[in-house]
Design a protein around this motif. Structure first.
Motif, PDB file in Angstrom:
ATOM      1  N   THR A   1       2.215   2.577  -3.242  1.00  0.00           N
ATOM      2  CA  THR A   1       1.276   3.294  -4.120  1.00  0.00           C
ATOM      3  C   THR A   1       0.840   4.611  -3.491  1.00  0.00           C
ATOM      4  O   THR A   1      -0.181   5.178  -3.873  1.00  0.00           O
ATOM      5  CB  THR A   1       0.042   2.409  -4.402  1.00  0.00           C
ATOM      6  OG1 THR A   1      -0.630   2.122  -3.161  1.00  0.00           O
ATOM      7  CG2 THR A   1       0.438   1.113  -5.063  1.00  0.00           C
ATOM      8  N   ASN A   2       1.599   5.070  -2.492  1.00  0.00           N
ATOM      9  CA  ASN A   2       1.312   6.333  -1.796  1.00  0.00           C
ATOM     10  C   ASN A   2      -0.016   6.304  -1.042  1.00  0.00           C
ATOM     11  O   ASN A   2      -0.621   7.344  -0.805  1.00  0.00           O
ATOM     12  CB  ASN A   2       1.329   7.509  -2.784  1.00  0.00           C
ATOM     13  CG  ASN A   2       2.704   7.710  -3.399  1.00  0.00           C
ATOM     14  OD1 ASN A   2       3.714   7.589  -2.717  1.00  0.00           O
ATOM     15  ND2 ASN A   2       2.734   7.998  -4.692  1.00  0.00           N
ATOM     16  N   THR A   3      -0.461   5.111  -0.676  1.00  0.00           N
ATOM     17  CA  THR A   3      -1.647   4.957   0.158  1.00  0.00           C
ATOM     18  C   THR A   3      -1.186   4.686   1.590  1.00  0.00           C
ATOM     19  O   THR A   3      -0.271   3.890   1.793  1.00  0.00           O
ATOM     20  CB  THR A   3      -2.502   3.767  -0.323  1.00  0.00           C
ATOM     21  OG1 THR A   3      -2.901   3.992  -1.667  1.00  0.00           O
ATOM     22  CG2 THR A   3      -3.741   3.596   0.556  1.00  0.00           C
TER      23      THR A   3
ATOM     24  N   ALA B   1       0.832  -1.209   0.000  1.00  0.00           N
ATOM     25  CA  ALA B   1       0.000   0.000   0.000  1.00  0.00           C
ATOM     26  C   ALA B   1       0.862   1.253   0.000  1.00  0.00           C
ATOM     27  O   ALA B   1       0.589   2.222  -0.725  1.00  0.00           O
ATOM     28  CB  ALA B   1      -0.927  -0.014   1.207  1.00  0.00           C
ATOM     29  N   GLU B   2       1.914   1.259   0.789  1.00  0.00           N
ATOM     30  CA  GLU B   2       2.785   2.434   0.882  1.00  0.00           C
ATOM     31  C   GLU B   2       3.519   2.702  -0.429  1.00  0.00           C
ATOM     32  O   GLU B   2       3.853   3.848  -0.741  1.00  0.00           O
ATOM     33  CB  GLU B   2       3.776   2.248   2.028  1.00  0.00           C
ATOM     34  CG  GLU B   2       3.109   2.302   3.395  1.00  0.00           C
ATOM     35  CD  GLU B   2       4.057   2.013   4.543  1.00  0.00           C
ATOM     36  OE1 GLU B   2       5.144   1.441   4.270  1.00  0.00           O
ATOM     37  OE2 GLU B   2       3.707   2.325   5.695  1.00  0.00           O
TER      38      GLU B   2
END
Length: 271
Positions: free
Chosen positions: A74-76, A71-72
């Motif tokens: 993908t900048n989430t 997730a990180e």
């Protein structure tokens, strides 16, 4: 080497092979009924604790940690898919637990859970184990699907490590089903067949999990967390309470710690 051999196959086929392996170890454990008619309660508690430890470690090292990292990338915020997927997995198992008729080990038939039915005690016992084999198969399938999605934090070795860990804890689970059935008067063959049948759902769930994440790559962090939440639900709702039923709580606790360490080592060393 098994990892090099698996590279030649489609990820869905890889997941199928891996979950057939975990099912095979369930059957191998169930085959102990041909050697023993009963199982010592201390041994059973240790087995259940061991299975719980493996599932707890797999939930973090093999599922939640990679989900957060993916997730990180993908900048989430990593906690969003981890939290949403984890709770969704628990909610799914909670719903199935309320609907599917099943009976936990050592419980009288009057305490069967799910929709009321006239099914025999043996069927209800098998369904209880089958219920928590669903997230195990799903977890393995999703892990292989993550490799196909070309996620840096996912590796074929890590997926294989997860399959090995799940398979190891399936061995005592198979025995925990078949041997009590033998004690209740079933033939050795019928007890074995019921015991190994509890693992048949794993290849089905594994193929579905792998296919789903390959087809819908954005759901991968959620799918990994979903499998983790489902496994933790099983551990807290069934395995730990069952292993702590009598005075042999230390044996179950030690079993859980050993299972946790073995799964952690497998994942860190191979993954």
């Amino acid at each position: 080497m098994i990892i090099d051999w698996l590279k030649d196959f489609n990820p869905v086929v890889q997941a199928l092979f891996a979950t057939l392996f975990t099912w095979g170890l369930t059957a191998l454990g169930a085959s102990l009924v041909f050697l023993f008619k009963s199982i010592n309660r201390k041994v059973l508690n240790g087995m259940l604790g061991f299975a719980a430890g493996v599932m707890i470690a797999a939930s973090f090292w093999s599922l939640l940690a990679p989900a957060i990292e993916m997730a990180e990338q993908t900048n989430t915020p990593g906690w969003i898919p981890a939290a949403v997927g984890f709770l969704a997995g628990g909610a799914f198992l909670f719903s199935v637990d309320r609907i599917l008729p099943h009976l936990h080990l050592s419980q009288p038939i009057e305490k069967a859970e799910g929709i009321k039915t006239s099914w025999q005690r043996s069927i209800l016992l098998v369904l209880a184990i089958t219920l928590h084999n669903i997230p195990e198969g799903l977890a393995v399938g999703v892990a292989f699907g993550a490799v196909a999605a070309d996620i840096p934090s996912a590796s074929l070795a890590g997926a294989v490590a997860l399959a090995i860990g799940i398979g190891i804890q399936n061995f005592p689970e198979g025995a925990a089903v078949s041997i009590p059935l033998r004690r209740e008067g079933f033939s050795r063959f019928k007890s074995f067949m019921y015991g190994q049948m509890s693992g048949i759902v794993e290849p089905i769930a594994g193929v579905i999990g792998a296919f789903a994440v390959i087809s819908m790559k954005p759901i991968l962090p959620y799918a990994l967390s979903f499998a983790a939440g489902a496994m933790i639900f099983v551990v807290v709702e069934e395995l730990i309470p069952e292993s702590q039923q009598d005075s042999n709580t230390d044996i179950a606790t030690i079993g859980a710690m050993i299972g946790f360490v073995i799964m952690m080592v497998l994942d860190v060393a191979l993954g």
